[in-house]
Design a protein around this motif. Structure first.
Motif, PDB file in Angstrom:
ATOM      1  N   LEU A 161       6.961   3.431  13.985  1.00 11.28           N
ATOM      2  CA  LEU A 161       7.411   3.237  12.608  1.00 11.28           C
ATOM      3  C   LEU A 161       6.714   2.052  11.943  1.00 11.28           C
ATOM      4  O   LEU A 161       6.460   2.068  10.738  1.00 11.28           O
ATOM      5  CB  LEU A 161       8.928   3.048  12.588  1.00 11.28           C
ATOM      6  N   LEU A 162       6.412   1.013  12.705  1.00  6.89           N
ATOM      7  CA  LEU A 162       5.645  -0.107  12.150  1.00  6.89           C
ATOM      8  C   LEU A 162       4.273   0.352  11.680  1.00  6.89           C
ATOM      9  O   LEU A 162       3.822   0.000  10.581  1.00  6.89           O
ATOM     10  CB  LEU A 162       5.501  -1.213  13.197  1.00  6.89           C
ATOM     11  N   LEU A 163       3.580   1.133  12.496  1.00  9.32           N
ATOM     12  CA  LEU A 163       2.266   1.648  12.112  1.00  9.32           C
ATOM     13  C   LEU A 163       2.380   2.599  10.925  1.00  9.32           C
ATOM     14  O   LEU A 163       1.509   2.618  10.044  1.00  9.32           O
ATOM     15  CB  LEU A 163       1.606   2.348  13.300  1.00  9.32           C
ATOM     16  N   ALA A 164       3.453   3.385  10.887  1.00  8.27           N
ATOM     17  CA  ALA A 164       3.654   4.297   9.758  1.00  8.27           C
ATOM     18  C   ALA A 164       3.803   3.520   8.455  1.00  8.27           C
ATOM     19  O   ALA A 164       3.201   3.864   7.431  1.00  8.27           O
ATOM     20  CB  ALA A 164       4.886   5.168  10.010  1.00  8.27           C
ATOM     21  N   ASN A 165       4.583   2.442   8.479  1.00  5.48           N
ATOM     22  CA  ASN A 165       4.764   1.646   7.268  1.00  5.48           C
ATOM     23  C   ASN A 165       3.495   0.900   6.890  1.00  5.48           C
ATOM     24  O   ASN A 165       3.236   0.675   5.700  1.00  5.48           O
ATOM     25  CB  ASN A 165       5.928   0.673   7.461  1.00  5.48           C
ATOM     26  N   LEU A 166       2.690   0.513   7.864  1.00 11.61           N
ATOM     27  CA  LEU A 166       1.400  -0.096   7.554  1.00 11.61           C
ATOM     28  C   LEU A 166       0.493   0.917   6.842  1.00 11.61           C
ATOM     29  O   LEU A 166      -0.189   0.576   5.858  1.00 11.61           O
ATOM     30  CB  LEU A 166       0.737  -0.597   8.837  1.00 11.61           C
ATOM     31  N   CYS A 167       0.487   2.157   7.317  1.00  8.95           N
ATOM     32  CA  CYS A 167      -0.278   3.211   6.636  1.00  8.95           C
ATOM     33  C   CYS A 167       0.234   3.428   5.212  1.00  8.95           C
ATOM     34  O   CYS A 167      -0.555   3.658   4.283  1.00  8.95           O
ATOM     35  CB  CYS A 167      -0.199   4.515   7.422  1.00  8.95           C
ATOM     36  N   LEU A 168       1.550   3.344   5.023  1.00 10.16           N
ATOM     37  CA  LEU A 168       2.108   3.470   3.684  1.00 10.16           C
ATOM     38  C   LEU A 168       1.571   2.370   2.772  1.00 10.16           C
ATOM     39  O   LEU A 168       1.226   2.620   1.609  1.00 10.16           O
ATOM     40  CB  LEU A 168       3.638   3.409   3.749  1.00 10.16           C
ATOM     41  N   GLY A 169       1.484   1.134   3.272  1.00  8.36           N
ATOM     42  CA  GLY A 169       0.941   0.044   2.468  1.00  8.36           C
ATOM     43  C   GLY A 169      -0.520   0.258   2.118  1.00  8.36           C
ATOM     44  O   GLY A 169      -0.960  -0.055   1.000  1.00  8.36           O
ATOM     45  N   VAL A 170      -1.294   0.795   3.052  1.00 10.45           N
ATOM     46  CA  VAL A 170      -2.697   1.118   2.766  1.00 10.45           C
ATOM     47  C   VAL A 170      -2.771   2.176   1.664  1.00 10.45           C
ATOM     48  O   VAL A 170      -3.601   2.097   0.745  1.00 10.45           O
ATOM     49  CB  VAL A 170      -3.408   1.600   4.045  1.00 10.45           C
ATOM     50  N   TYR A 171      -1.881   3.145   1.734  1.00 13.78           N
ATOM     51  CA  TYR A 171      -1.837   4.188   0.693  1.00 13.78           C
ATOM     52  C   TYR A 171      -1.491   3.594  -0.674  1.00 13.78           C
ATOM     53  O   TYR A 171      -2.052   4.003  -1.689  1.00 13.78           O
ATOM     54  CB  TYR A 171      -0.825   5.259   1.079  1.00 13.78           C
ATOM     55  N   VAL A 172      -0.579   2.617  -0.709  1.00 14.18           N
ATOM     56  CA  VAL A 172      -0.246   1.946  -1.967  1.00 14.18           C
ATOM     57  C   VAL A 172      -1.489   1.286  -2.557  1.00 14.18           C
ATOM     58  O   VAL A 172      -1.746   1.358  -3.762  1.00 14.18           O
ATOM     59  CB  VAL A 172       0.871   0.910  -1.747  1.00 14.18           C
ATOM     60  N   ASN A 173      -2.296   0.658  -1.707  1.00 16.47           N
ATOM     61  CA  ASN A 173      -3.551   0.066  -2.173  1.00 16.47           C
ATOM     62  C   ASN A 173      -4.507   1.122  -2.715  1.00 16.47           C
ATOM     63  O   ASN A 173      -5.142   0.926  -3.750  1.00 16.47           O
ATOM     64  CB  ASN A 173      -4.233  -0.685  -1.022  1.00 16.47           C
ATOM     65  N   LEU A 174      -4.604   2.229  -2.005  1.00 17.50           N
ATOM     66  CA  LEU A 174      -5.540   3.288  -2.411  1.00 17.50           C
ATOM     67  C   LEU A 174      -5.114   3.994  -3.693  1.00 17.50           C
ATOM     68  O   LEU A 174      -5.933   4.635  -4.347  1.00 17.50           O
ATOM     69  CB  LEU A 174      -5.665   4.318  -1.289  1.00 17.50           C
ATOM     70  N   SER A 175      -3.843   3.887  -4.064  1.00 12.82           N
ATOM     71  CA  SER A 175      -3.322   4.664  -5.190  1.00 12.82           C
ATOM     72  C   SER A 175      -3.882   4.237  -6.547  1.00 12.82           C
ATOM     73  O   SER A 175      -3.569   4.862  -7.557  1.00 12.82           O
ATOM     74  CB  SER A 175      -1.787   4.579  -5.226  1.00 12.82           C
ATOM     75  N   VAL A 176      -4.727   3.194  -6.577  1.00 12.97           N
ATOM     76  CA  VAL A 176      -5.294   2.770  -7.865  1.00 12.97           C
ATOM     77  C   VAL A 176      -6.117   3.878  -8.503  1.00 12.97           C
ATOM     78  O   VAL A 176      -6.231   3.949  -9.729  1.00 12.97           O
ATOM     79  CB  VAL A 176      -6.153   1.497  -7.710  1.00 12.97           C
ATOM     80  N   TRP A 177      -6.686   4.779  -7.708  1.00 16.68           N
ATOM     81  CA  TRP A 177      -7.578   5.788  -8.271  1.00 16.68           C
ATOM     82  C   TRP A 177      -6.855   6.733  -9.222  1.00 16.68           C
ATOM     83  O   TRP A 177      -7.410   7.155 -10.243  1.00 16.68           O
ATOM     84  CB  TRP A 177      -8.288   6.576  -7.164  1.00 16.68           C
ATOM     85  N   TYR A 178      -5.598   7.097  -8.918  1.00 22.33           N
ATOM     86  CA  TYR A 178      -4.914   8.018  -9.830  1.00 22.33           C
ATOM     87  C   TYR A 178      -4.081   7.285 -10.874  1.00 22.33           C
ATOM     88  O   TYR A 178      -3.846   7.818 -11.961  1.00 22.33           O
ATOM     89  CB  TYR A 178      -4.070   9.047  -9.061  1.00 22.33           C
ATOM     90  N   LYS A 179      -3.665   6.074 -10.598  1.00 17.42           N
ATOM     91  CA  LYS A 179      -2.888   5.329 -11.591  1.00 17.42           C
ATOM     92  C   LYS A 179      -3.782   4.798 -12.704  1.00 17.42           C
ATOM     93  O   LYS A 179      -3.440   4.890 -13.892  1.00 17.42           O
ATOM     94  CB  LYS A 179      -2.142   4.175 -10.921  1.00 17.42           C
ATOM     95  N   LEU A 180      -4.931   4.249 -12.348  1.00 18.75           N
ATOM     96  CA  LEU A 180      -5.828   3.701 -13.366  1.00 18.75           C
ATOM     97  C   LEU A 180      -6.633   4.785 -14.058  1.00 18.75           C
ATOM     98  O   LEU A 180      -7.055   4.608 -15.199  1.00 18.75           O
ATOM     99  CB  LEU A 180      -6.784   2.684 -12.729  1.00 18.75           C
TER     100      LEU A 180
END
Length: 490
Positions: free
Chosen positions: A353-372
């Protein structure tokens, strides 16, 4: 102020309210798991899983919509805020009224026929949280982080105080003060309901503290704003709902999918829910970063070095995330005492679950492409693909591996979303993320984790010595290869 330094300082302040504050709230987990049985705590885990889905639906993605539209020159920021707040207030009043009218049939459907008040209390909690989401977003957009943190901390301290009052003090009142009026109010049969009641009272106090933000602008509906903002924000509802499927579905369906009787299923759900709390440091770090990162991404988007800044943010986010992973796992023999002995059977899910939440944080960083890039619809499809994978894997793995299957499904889903989002980002908003360095730190973190297990199991090292050595090695490597060069450039 340097933009990256500003982001770090804002994240630290938001962390005061989310990481530090909710860590104090997290200290209630021992109270719950030492007070209630695993089956009783399973009820709490189930209700908060349902709450996650409705929390997304009742905000309608207007937080992100507000950040986007207040930046547009054709709209006034106060008008965007006023229209969004008016809409949320009306919708949530209707939601509470509907639950109030149908609370008994809903309680029967969820197999809690004796406690219909649980549903009404939860509806009020959800509505209050949804209505206050936009005032909190306004504080973030205006960089009023200290007020944001102060109100969040007040809510958390009230919640903690009420839990201690109801669960520790009230059961002792008949013996201490038999003539006190409080002994007439307290009902021991309510059990875990006092957890929900504490949350409700704290949410009401939060609303009262935010009243100046409600009075700051007149409430009115401007459909020339609500129309385009709704079209932008509704895909965010899909994204958020799909995110809740990824995050909460396991706890929502374990009671149904596990192949045991209802009591045993609730016990398994309680164990999984308690062990999930041991990964809370990572999820709170991701949440604090999201609070600070979202307005930062939007405000920094027009600058020439924006993409370079986003790549640097990703790099240091992963460095910090791997440190949190090691901190929890290298000292898991300490962290495990935050939950009762009955709940420690599920500790195997914590690193997953720790690794899963770390992947979620990476996804939050990557989400700039569709938000911007105003491609929230395409971003919604990424989230839906992840949700579909989560549903399929939970259906496939829960009957076979129980709640461990749920943990692996969560990790698989977030890793899949990271890969898909990175591929789409390369096409629509390419950022030169330092993949080699990010991968190296992830590999280093896993290597130190497995090395620590080897030292403990086969060489019988002292837990504190082994864990501290692992953290020192990691911190030393980060200092040499990233912190030291950064200080030299400054």
């Amino acid at each position: 102020m340097n933009p990256l330094r500003q982001l770090i300082s804002q994240t630290a302040i938001y962390g005061l309210s989310s990481i530090l504050g909710r860590f104090l709230n997290y200290l209630l987990v021992p109270l719950y798991t030492y007070t209630f049985s695993a089956a009783e705590y399973g009820v709490v885990s189930e209700f908060y899983a349902y709450a996650g889905f409705f929390a997304v639906l009742l905000v309608f993605g207007l937080e992100t919509g507000y950040f986007r539209f207040r930046q547009k020159p054709e709209y006034a920021g106060t008008e965007v805020y006023s229209s969004g707040l008016s809409f949320l207030t009306l919708i949530n009043l209707c939601f509470v009224a509907g639950v109030w009218l149908w609370q008994q049939p809903l309680a029967d459907a969820l197999r809690y026929p004796d406690y219909p008040e649980y549903l009404l209390w939860f509806a009020c909690i959800l509505a209050l949280d949804a209505v206050t989401a936009l005032p909190f977003a306004r504080l973030r957009a205006e960089n009023r982080a200290w007020r944001f943190a102060g109100i969040r901390m007040a809510e958390i301290f009230i919640t903690i105080g009420l839990n201690l009052f109801f669960l520790l003090l009230c059961p002792k009142l008949p013996a201490l003060w038999p003539d006190s009026v409080l002994t007439e109010i307290y009902n021991p049969n309510l059990g875990v309901g006092y957890i929900f009641l504490s949350n409700l009272i704290a949410s009401i106090c939060k609303l009262l503290l935010l009243l100046p933000e409600f009075r700051a602008v007149p409430l009115r509906f401007d459909f020339s704003i609500l129309g385009p903002m709704g079209r932008y924000s509704l895909p965010m509802v899909v994204i958020g709902f799909a995110g809740m499927v990824n995050e909460m579905l396991d706890r929502a369906i374990l009671k149904i999918m596990l192949p045991y009787d209802l009591t045993t299923n609730l016990k398994m759900l309680g164990i999984y829910g308690a062990c999930y709390k041991l990964s809370i440091l990572m999820s709170l770090f991701v949440q604090a970063f999201r609070y600070a990162g979202e307005p930062f991404f939007f405000s920094y988007a027009g600058r020439a070095d924006a993409k370079r800044a986003y790549a640097l943010v990703m790099q240091y986010f992963v460095i910090a995330g791997v440190f949190i992973f090691l901190l929890v796992m290298l000292y898991i023999d300490l962290f495990k005492y935050f939950i009762g002995a009955e709940f420690r059977a599920g500790l195997a899910v914590v690193p997953i679950l720790l690794l899963a939440n770390l992947c979620l944080g990476v996804y939050v960083n990557l989400s700039v492409w569709y938000k911007l890039g105003d491609r929230t619809g395409l971003g919604a499809w990424v989230s839906l693909a992840g949700a579909a994978l989560t549903i399929a894997l939970n259906i496939l793995w829960i009957p076979r591996w129980g709640y461990v299957g749920s943990a692996w499904a969560t990790l698989a889903c977030y890793f899949f979303m990271v890969c898909l989002s990175w591929l789409l980002g390369r096409r629509y908003y390419p950022v030169a993320y330092p993949l080699g360095k990010i991968g190296s730190y992830l590999a280093l973190g896993l290597a130190l984790y497995f090395a620590n297990n080897y030292l403990l199991l086969y060489l019988r090292w002292n837990v504190w010595l082994s864990g501290t050595l692992g953290l020192m090695i990691y911190a030393g490597i980060v200092g040499i290869f990233d912190v030291r060069p950064l200080l030299k450039r400054r």
